[in-house]
Design a protein around this motif. Structure first.
Motif, PDB file in Angstrom:
ATOM      1  N   UNK A 121      86.273  40.177  54.055  1.00 45.56           N
ATOM      2  CA  UNK A 121      85.836  41.504  54.465  1.00 45.56           C
ATOM      3  C   UNK A 121      86.996  42.495  54.413  1.00 45.56           C
ATOM      4  N   UNK A 122      86.733  43.716  53.945  1.00 42.42           N
ATOM      5  CA  UNK A 122      87.778  44.732  53.925  1.00 42.42           C
ATOM      6  C   UNK A 122      87.775  45.561  55.201  1.00 42.42           C
ATOM      7  N   UNK A 123      88.897  46.233  55.439  1.00 42.59           N
ATOM      8  CA  UNK A 123      88.919  47.331  56.400  1.00 42.59           C
ATOM      9  C   UNK A 123      88.623  48.608  55.624  1.00 42.59           C
ATOM     10  N   UNK A 124      87.701  49.402  56.133  1.00 43.05           N
ATOM     11  CA  UNK A 124      87.258  50.608  55.428  1.00 43.05           C
ATOM     12  C   UNK A 124      87.959  51.816  56.031  1.00 43.05           C
ATOM     13  N   UNK A 125      88.609  52.626  55.189  1.00 41.50           N
ATOM     14  CA  UNK A 125      89.274  53.808  55.727  1.00 41.50           C
ATOM     15  C   UNK A 125      88.412  55.045  55.554  1.00 41.50           C
ATOM     16  N   UNK A 126      88.883  56.169  56.111  1.00 38.83           N
ATOM     17  CA  UNK A 126      88.074  57.391  56.129  1.00 38.83           C
ATOM     18  C   UNK A 126      87.918  58.004  54.744  1.00 38.83           C
ATOM     19  N   UNK A 127      88.752  57.584  53.783  1.00 39.08           N
ATOM     20  CA  UNK A 127      88.620  58.081  52.414  1.00 39.08           C
ATOM     21  C   UNK A 127      87.614  57.264  51.608  1.00 39.08           C
ATOM     22  N   UNK A 128      87.049  56.229  52.220  1.00 44.56           N
ATOM     23  CA  UNK A 128      86.071  55.400  51.531  1.00 44.56           C
ATOM     24  C   UNK A 128      86.666  54.258  50.747  1.00 44.56           C
ATOM     25  N   UNK A 129      87.963  53.979  50.933  1.00 48.24           N
ATOM     26  CA  UNK A 129      88.596  52.846  50.260  1.00 48.24           C
ATOM     27  C   UNK A 129      88.404  51.579  51.079  1.00 48.24           C
ATOM     28  N   UNK A 130      88.411  50.436  50.399  1.00 49.77           N
ATOM     29  CA  UNK A 130      88.200  49.143  51.034  1.00 49.77           C
ATOM     30  C   UNK A 130      89.475  48.333  50.875  1.00 49.77           C
ATOM     31  N   UNK A 131      90.176  48.131  51.965  1.00 48.19           N
ATOM     32  CA  UNK A 131      91.527  47.604  51.941  1.00 48.19           C
ATOM     33  C   UNK A 131      91.538  46.128  52.318  1.00 48.19           C
ATOM     34  N   UNK A 132      92.131  45.297  51.459  1.00 51.02           N
ATOM     35  CA  UNK A 132      92.160  43.853  51.660  1.00 51.02           C
ATOM     36  C   UNK A 132      93.584  43.375  51.921  1.00 51.02           C
ATOM     37  N   UNK A 133      93.680  42.229  52.588  1.00 50.83           N
ATOM     38  CA  UNK A 133      94.952  41.524  52.740  1.00 50.83           C
ATOM     39  C   UNK A 133      94.612  40.038  52.782  1.00 50.83           C
ATOM     40  N   UNK A 134      94.588  39.400  51.598  1.00 43.85           N
ATOM     41  CA  UNK A 134      94.046  38.055  51.439  1.00 43.85           C
ATOM     42  C   UNK A 134      95.033  37.208  50.637  1.00 43.85           C
ATOM     43  N   UNK A 135      95.259  35.978  51.073  1.00 44.64           N
ATOM     44  CA  UNK A 135      96.068  35.056  50.298  1.00 44.64           C
ATOM     45  C   UNK A 135      95.251  34.537  49.121  1.00 44.64           C
ATOM     46  N   UNK A 136      95.842  34.576  47.928  1.00 43.24           N
ATOM     47  CA  UNK A 136      95.124  34.130  46.732  1.00 43.24           C
ATOM     48  C   UNK A 136      95.964  33.093  45.995  1.00 43.24           C
ATOM     49  N   UNK A 137      95.290  32.256  45.203  1.00 42.31           N
ATOM     50  CA  UNK A 137      95.922  31.166  44.450  1.00 42.31           C
ATOM     51  C   UNK A 137      95.449  31.214  43.010  1.00 42.31           C
ATOM     52  N   UNK A 138      96.374  31.051  42.085  1.00 42.45           N
ATOM     53  CA  UNK A 138      96.026  31.057  40.663  1.00 42.45           C
ATOM     54  C   UNK A 138      94.979  29.981  40.374  1.00 42.45           C
ATOM     55  N   UNK A 139      93.963  30.359  39.605  1.00 39.27           N
ATOM     56  CA  UNK A 139      92.920  29.418  39.229  1.00 39.27           C
ATOM     57  C   UNK A 139      91.790  29.301  40.226  1.00 39.27           C
ATOM     58  N   UNK A 140      91.938  29.868  41.428  1.00 35.38           N
ATOM     59  CA  UNK A 140      90.866  29.849  42.417  1.00 35.38           C
ATOM     60  C   UNK A 140      90.267  31.238  42.545  1.00 35.38           C
ATOM     61  N   UNK A 141      89.006  31.302  42.983  1.00 33.62           N
ATOM     62  CA  UNK A 141      88.337  32.586  43.130  1.00 33.62           C
ATOM     63  C   UNK A 141      87.995  32.837  44.580  1.00 33.62           C
ATOM     64  N   UNK A 142      87.811  34.118  44.922  1.00 36.76           N
ATOM     65  CA  UNK A 142      87.399  34.518  46.256  1.00 36.76           C
ATOM     66  C   UNK A 142      86.207  35.455  46.130  1.00 36.76           C
TER      67      UNK A 142
END
Length: 458
Positions: free
Chosen positions: A294-315
């Motif tokens: 889930x993103x944090x939504x700001x007042x400009x309508x952007x969806x901000x993520x902070x997620x650990x990712x790994x090559x070859x895997x999907x989220x």
């Protein structure tokens, strides 16, 4: 003999009128004296969000529970709560006489029962010049109520000491798992040097919103979690569920804002707080145990993520729904390696890639829902998806609305964002792009009708 239906209806109307009359009589009861249950003064770090004033900034917050208030008028049979006014003063700043806003349950302001609050942006030069004095000497609160029956129509309270040094981090890897009305929320707590003494969660039902902001919300539930908690399942009765008109749990189709709060406190006093906000609508019962970040939504309508990712895997990620989206990584993030889009509308989408030479997006290909597209050249830092029909009418905060599966070209953190294209976007393609579009449409032929095309063109 069974009671006639019309008569039963009259009885129901009479019962409702009796309850309303009783409640009206309760509201017309006697005024009550001024009381202050507690006062808090602390650093309040607000993450990106659409509801709280000052979201996305670090603030000094003053918060108090004062009675009577509009909440005591409604819940506790007082009559003078609406007359209460609360003001903040400080001896080093004679001109400071700030009125605290009532944000209690009857306000739509999202606070707890009888709460009043005000904040100061710590980046404001005036505030920075006052911080040393505010840190050295406590604030004072003045509570006024002209109808207080005991003769004390003005009450002064000294606020607790403020510590400007305590700063806590925001959460990472925020996700929701499971369908129905008892999903599990999860997160990661980053390492921090400041002591975390409390983890709390708050659930607010979104009552009204407009582009860029939530205009009214009601606090339904709050709970203190065990230290070290990295998740919470919504399978228990809500803390405010016993109050008039409030539910004991999630409701189908309703939108919610969640705050997960890290606090540093000494007994009874908050010294620092960091709040991570995110929004969701409960998944359907048949959603299974898929995990959606889930993103944090700001007042400009952007969806901000902070997620650990790994090559070859999907989220799986999902922001507010629109007719299209721009996807972009954050500084230093791994590149996007692949994308697969959900089965929404007719299930045919346009993929656009960014061309540095013209500093704009150009059409690349058409994609069918569920088909994985692998970006060439080791990945891309941004791309655009168009072709979501406005007629689909997807809910802007429904976590199932446009669940996008993304792969990455390396390990690291995805701190980028998705920006919705909320109006019709009708770019005029370059001639070569227009030719590609025509060829792709001809090649796909009846795919939009049959939904059985062979796959995306390259």
């Amino acid at each position: 003999m069974p009671t006639p239906r019309a008569y039963r209806l009259l009885l129901a109307i009479f019962a409702t009128a009796t309850v309303s009359s009783s409640h009206a009589a309760a509201i017309a009861s006697q005024p009550v004296d001024i009381g202050v249950e507690w006062v808090q003064v602390f650093n309040d770090r607000l993450g990106h969000g659409r509801f709280f004033a000052g979201a996305g900034t670090d603030r000094l917050r003053v918060l108090t529970s004062a009675t009577p208030s509009p909440d005591t008028d409604f819940y506790d049979q007082s009559s003078n709560g609406s007359e209460t006014a609360v003001f903040l003063t400080h001896p080093s700043t004679p001109a400071l006489n700030v009125a605290l806003q009532f944000v209690g349950l009857q306000s739509g302001g999202g606070g707890g029962k009888n709460e009043y609050t005000t904040t100061f942006n710590l980046a404001n030069p005036f505030v920075q010049n006052q911080l040393a004095a505010w840190d050295a000497t406590p604030f004072a609160l003045r509570i006024e109520n002209a109808s207080a029956p005991g003769g004390e129509t003005t009450k002064w309270v000294t606020a607790p000491d403020y510590d400007s040094s305590v700063k806590l981090p925001f959460l990472q890897d925020v996700a929701i798992t499971g369908g129905g009305l008892a999903p599990t929320l999860s997160w990661t707590v980053p390492d921090t040097t400041a002591p975390i003494t409390n983890i709390r969660i708050q659930i607010r039902r979104i009552e009204a919103e407009e582009p860029g902001r939530i205009t009214a919300a009601t606090l339904l539930h709050q709970a203190v979690l065990p230290l070290g908690s990295t998740g919470y399942t919504l399978d228990q009765a809500f803390s405010n569920g016993g109050l008039t008109g409030l539910p004991n749990g999630l409701e189908e189709g309703r939108k919610y804002e969640v705050a997960v709060i890290l606090e540093s406190a000494v007994p009874g006093l908050i010294k620092g707080r960091a709040r991570t906000f995110f929004e969701f609508t409960p998944l359907t019962d048949d959603a299974g145990n898929k995990t959606i970040y889930l993103p944090s939504v700001d007042s400009a309508g952007n969806f901000n993520f902070d997620i650990e990712v790994t090559a070859g895997e999907t989220i799986l990620i999902d922001p507010v729904v629109a007719v299209g989206y721009d996807y972009q990584i954050g500084s230093g993030d791994p590149l996007f390696a692949s994308v697969s889009l959900p089965d929404v509308g007719d299930g045919i989408f346009e993929l656009w890639l960014y061309d540095l030479n013209i500093a704009d997006f150009v059409f690349e290909t058409l994609l069918n829902a569920g088909e994985r597209f692998t970006f060439a050249g080791g990945g891309v830092d941004r791309f655009r998806v168009l072709g979501i029909e406005p007629s689909v009418g997807l809910d802007p905060t429904d976590v199932q609305a446009f669940v996008t599966e993304i792969g990455f070209a390396g390990n690291g953190r995805f701190t980028g964002r998705m920006t919705p294209i909320t109006t019709h976007f009708n770019p005029v393609p370059e001639p070569s792009s227009l030719a590609l579009l025509v060829l792709a449409a001809l090649a796909l032929g009846g795919t939009r009708r049959s939904r059985c095309g062979a796959g995306a063109l390259r």
